[in-house]
Design an enzyme around this catalytic site. Structure first.
Site, PDB file in Angstrom:
ATOM      1  N   VAL A 172      76.690  26.571  42.947  1.00 36.08           N
ATOM      2  CA  VAL A 172      76.892  25.126  42.941  1.00 36.08           C
ATOM      3  C   VAL A 172      76.188  24.578  44.178  1.00 36.08           C
ATOM      4  O   VAL A 172      76.379  25.083  45.284  1.00 36.08           O
ATOM      5  CB  VAL A 172      78.386  24.753  42.960  1.00 36.08           C
ATOM      6  CG1 VAL A 172      78.572  23.257  43.071  1.00 36.08           C
ATOM      7  CG2 VAL A 172      79.070  25.288  41.697  1.00 36.08           C
ATOM      8  N   GLU A 205      92.342  27.575  37.168  1.00 38.65           N
ATOM      9  CA  GLU A 205      91.971  28.335  35.973  1.00 38.65           C
ATOM     10  C   GLU A 205      91.159  27.503  34.995  1.00 38.65           C
ATOM     11  O   GLU A 205      90.268  28.025  34.323  1.00 38.65           O
ATOM     12  CB  GLU A 205      93.229  28.883  35.301  1.00 38.65           C
ATOM     13  CG  GLU A 205      94.006  29.875  36.145  1.00 38.65           C
ATOM     14  CD  GLU A 205      93.166  31.042  36.635  1.00 38.65           C
ATOM     15  OE1 GLU A 205      92.197  31.417  35.942  1.00 38.65           O
ATOM     16  OE2 GLU A 205      93.466  31.564  37.713  1.00 38.65           O
ATOM     17  N   HIS A 249      84.611  31.462  41.634  1.00 32.96           N
ATOM     18  CA  HIS A 249      85.200  31.270  42.950  1.00 32.96           C
ATOM     19  C   HIS A 249      84.113  30.800  43.925  1.00 32.96           C
ATOM     20  O   HIS A 249      82.929  31.038  43.707  1.00 32.96           O
ATOM     21  CB  HIS A 249      85.817  32.578  43.456  1.00 32.96           C
ATOM     22  CG  HIS A 249      86.973  33.048  42.614  1.00 32.96           C
ATOM     23  ND1 HIS A 249      86.953  34.244  41.930  1.00 32.96           N
ATOM     24  CD2 HIS A 249      88.158  32.463  42.345  1.00 32.96           C
ATOM     25  CE1 HIS A 249      88.102  34.385  41.282  1.00 32.96           C
ATOM     26  NE2 HIS A 249      88.848  33.316  41.518  1.00 32.96           N
TER      27      HIS A 249
END
Length: 697
Positions: free
Chosen positions: A254, A228, A237
């Site tokens: 990413v 979190e 995610h």
């Protein structure tokens, strides 16, 4: 795929692992919660998407460095943390040790020191990152006061985890706020925890909210807060937008995490479901597998970039000035003495044991001194121990104090009237017990009033409406906040003398709207109130004594009362029993309570008419006290005052007196001749007798 201005994002993060998945993983509340936030604040969605597009362009331009300034080495960014524990004294009221344990786990995960990091598969070991982010519990609160970084709120909202349970957010540009609850509310039923990406939280909700059993080193759940915090620092995610894996391949933007479908339930280290068919990084903390072990260097860069951004004030968190302001710049110092007991209500019977544990704030205590008037150490406890056990032999109300010392300072605290010791001899030892709230305000020497959540509206006497007499106990629920909890607690009663297995009572209540969800609960205790057993719950239509809701201020008429009862068979042979009426506000109108009674062979009608309860106020008394009682019918009354040995001191009224219906009052010790000590007042109405202890100081 990376044109985020053309797509919708779901930004609420949800994390569940291990056994939680086995119970069924639903996605019904999370996307809707974010959709509603964006519907109410479309500017938040637009601003986020624009920021994300800029970050993607920058990432492409600086692919080799991937936010070079955010990847600077040997720069450890410290984040001050505060935990808000929302509880009802259940398992969700986590210990300080459990909170500190969760901080340790987070630090291990973000510094690549987690014990399971060695299990990362060879393909991803070169990408494992020390994110150079650390977390420390704050030792100074927003007002400059000493704190241990943990605050606790008693509230029903612990069962309704969501935005409404996010109490008292500390400034988001100075602290990471983490709220802990028992259950998630309807909009988040499938969530173990959730957070918002920077700049997207509705007002007062920036931070993480988490179920209590996902905090600390619980099996399968230990990395929940790390997951979190990743969302809170702008990670999505691994499969990208949306909360559900195993649906479609996606990209988290990413550079060093592959296109991912995501894993849940199983730890498939060979998963390669997307195109190109690269082994997925299911061991990433932002995945749903229960074998997560790592963050990547690209994720490190993205999180540190968030900590360099002014969005949501993240850039201020780890500044030197903020670390000084929050007390996280250096090793914590001893700044406040504090302790807790192992007793929920801090109420025991005579000869009862209470343990006290030192929870002084922040520094290491090298020596301590306890003070506990009225009690004696119970071996093997020692005066200087961090936890001691004390035996209380004599009824009374007692202070407890602690002086804690280290090499730098000494801090002290005294909690006044902290422990209540009730006599082993019940206040009422007759063959019946009644209370009609006619003659004394609430609280009084008999009845205790508690408002655990600190609400402004609680039990009090209502002098102009009663079920049989003129008065009753009531809560002005008309003006109270929803979910307020208020308790009315009886004196001790020797139920063995009565022989009844039912506690009877009358109540009156009206809803404001049909959707109101108020509740009246009845509890019983046989250990002077140390522990309670639920015996009755009345809600909904069963609680409403008037069929139609009304927004008018409710005062019941004579026909708007209902009688009910609660089984007390479990304590029928006990000699020291207390009863508790707990009301939980659900938005409705006023609640009234009257004619509480325990009866044996005597019928209820004769009992109500001939044997009302009496009160002594004040009690204990310095000098004069007043005896008050109410008669519904003309009755023969005898009042006698005796000492501890049973010797008669005075008859205030003889049995030949026939008193008229109504209120009656007698003064005791008005001439101030009684020596300090313990006495008993005996009131006999017709053939029914009541006895009450009187203390003269």
């Amino acid at each position: 795929m990376r044109n985020f201005l053309k797509s919708k994002l779901v930004i609420v993060g949800i994390f569940m692992q291990g056994a939680a998945f086995a119970q069924g993983f639903k996605f019904c509340g999370t996307d809707e919660a974010q959709r509603l936030v964006f519907k109410e604040h479309p500017e938040l969605e637009l601003e986020y998407l624009q920021r994300e597009e800029e970050a993607i362009i920058r990432d492409k331009r600086e692919a080799a460095s991937n936010y070079a300034e955010a990847r600077a080495t040997n720069v450890v960014r410290i984040i001050p943390v505060v935990f808000h524990i929302i509880h009802q004294y259940g398992p969700e009221n986590l210990s300080d040790a459990k909170i500190k344990e969760s901080i340790e786990v987070m630090n291990e995960d973000f510094r690549k020191q987690n014990p399971d990091s060695g299990q990362t598969i060879a393909l991803y070991k070169p990408l494992m990152a020390d994110c150079e982010i650390e977390f420390r519990l704050a030792t100074i609160d927003p007002n400059g006061n000493c704190t241990n970084g943990i605050e606790r709120f008693y509230s029903w909202e612990t069962n309704n985890g969501g935005e409404s349970a996010k109490f008292n957010q500390w400034p988001q540009n100075k602290y990471l706020n983490i709220w802990v609850v028992k259950k998630m509310g309807p909009s988040h039923l499938s969530a173990a925890a959730y957070s918002y990406l920077p700049g997207t939280a509705p007002g007062g909700g920036d931070g993480i909210i988490c179920l209590y059993d996902y905090v600390g080193t619980n099996s399968g759940n230990s990395h929940t807060l790390s997951h979190e915090v990743g969302h809170w620092l702008n990670l999505k995610h691994t499969w990208g937008s949306g909360n559900q894996p195993n649906v479609a391949c996606g990209d988290d933007n990413v550079s060093d995490t592959p296109i991912t479908k995501g894993s849940s339930l199983v730890c498939n280290l060979n998963l390669a479901a997307c195109n190109p068919p690269t082994i997925e990084n299911v061991q990433n903390f932002m995945d749903y597998s229960f074998c997560t072990t790592m963050f990547t260097s690209g994720q490190k860069a993205r999180m540190n970039a968030a900590l360099l951004s002014i969005v949501a004030g993240r850039s201020n968190l780890s500044t030197s000035s903020n670390l000084l302001a929050t007390g996280t710049a250096a090793a914590p110092t001893l700044c406040a003495a504090d302790f807790v007991s192992n007793n929920f209500n801090n109420i025991v019977c005579e000869d009862g044991l209470v343990s006290f544990s030192d929870v002084s704030y922040n520094g290491t205590v090298t020596s301590r001194t306890w003070t506990f008037p009225g009690g004696t150490l119970n071996p093997p406890s020692q005066q200087g121990d961090s936890t001691i056990t004390v035996k209380y032999l004599t009824a009374g109300v007692y202070d407890v104090g602690l002086s804690a010392t280290n090499t730098i300072s000494t801090v002290n605290t005294t909690k006044n009237q902290y422990i209540t010791v009730l006599p082993n001899v019940a206040s009422y030892n007759t063959n019946s017990y009644t209370e009609s709230f006619e003659t004394a305000l609430l609280p009084n020497a008999d009845w205790e009033v508690k408002s655990p959540d600190g609400g402004n509206f609680t039990w009090q006497q209502f002098s102009t409406a009663g079920a049989s007499g003129a008065a009753s106990a009531f809560i002005e629920n008309y003006s109270a906040d929803s979910a307020d909890v208020d308790e009315l607690i009886s004196p001790t009663v020797n139920v063995q003398n009565i022989g009844s297995s039912y506690l009877k009572f009358k109540f009156a209540f009206r809803k404001k709207t049909s959707a109101d969800n108020d509740a009246l609960k009845v509890f019983v205790s046989s250990d002077c109130g140390k522990s309670w057993s639920l015996r009755k719950t009345i809600t909904g239509a069963s609680l409403a004594t008037v069929a139609t809701p009304s927004t008018q201020y409710f005062i019941p008429t004579a026909i708007q009362w209902k009688q009910d009862s609660a089984s007390i068979a479990s304590v029928i042979n006990k000699t020291n029993v207390r009863f508790k009426f707990q009301f939980i506000s659900g938005g409705g109108n006023n609640i009234y309570l009257d004619d509480i009674n325990l009866i044996g062979t005597t019928g209820i009608n004769s009992l109500v008419n001939t044997s009302p309860v009496f009160t002594l106020y004040p009690n204990p008394a310095k000098e004069t006290t007043r005896l008050n009682f109410y008669l519904n019918a003309k009755s023969a009354v005898d009042i006698e005052l005796v000492d501890l040995l049973g010797k008669s001191i005075e008859h205030l009224a003889s049995e030949k007196n026939q008193l008229e219906p109504g209120n009656h009052q007698y003064e005791i010790n008005s001439d101030k001749r009684m020596a300090p000590g313990v006495y008993f007042v005996k009131l006999q109405v017709n053939s029914i007798r009541s006895i009450k202890k009187l203390v003269i100081n």
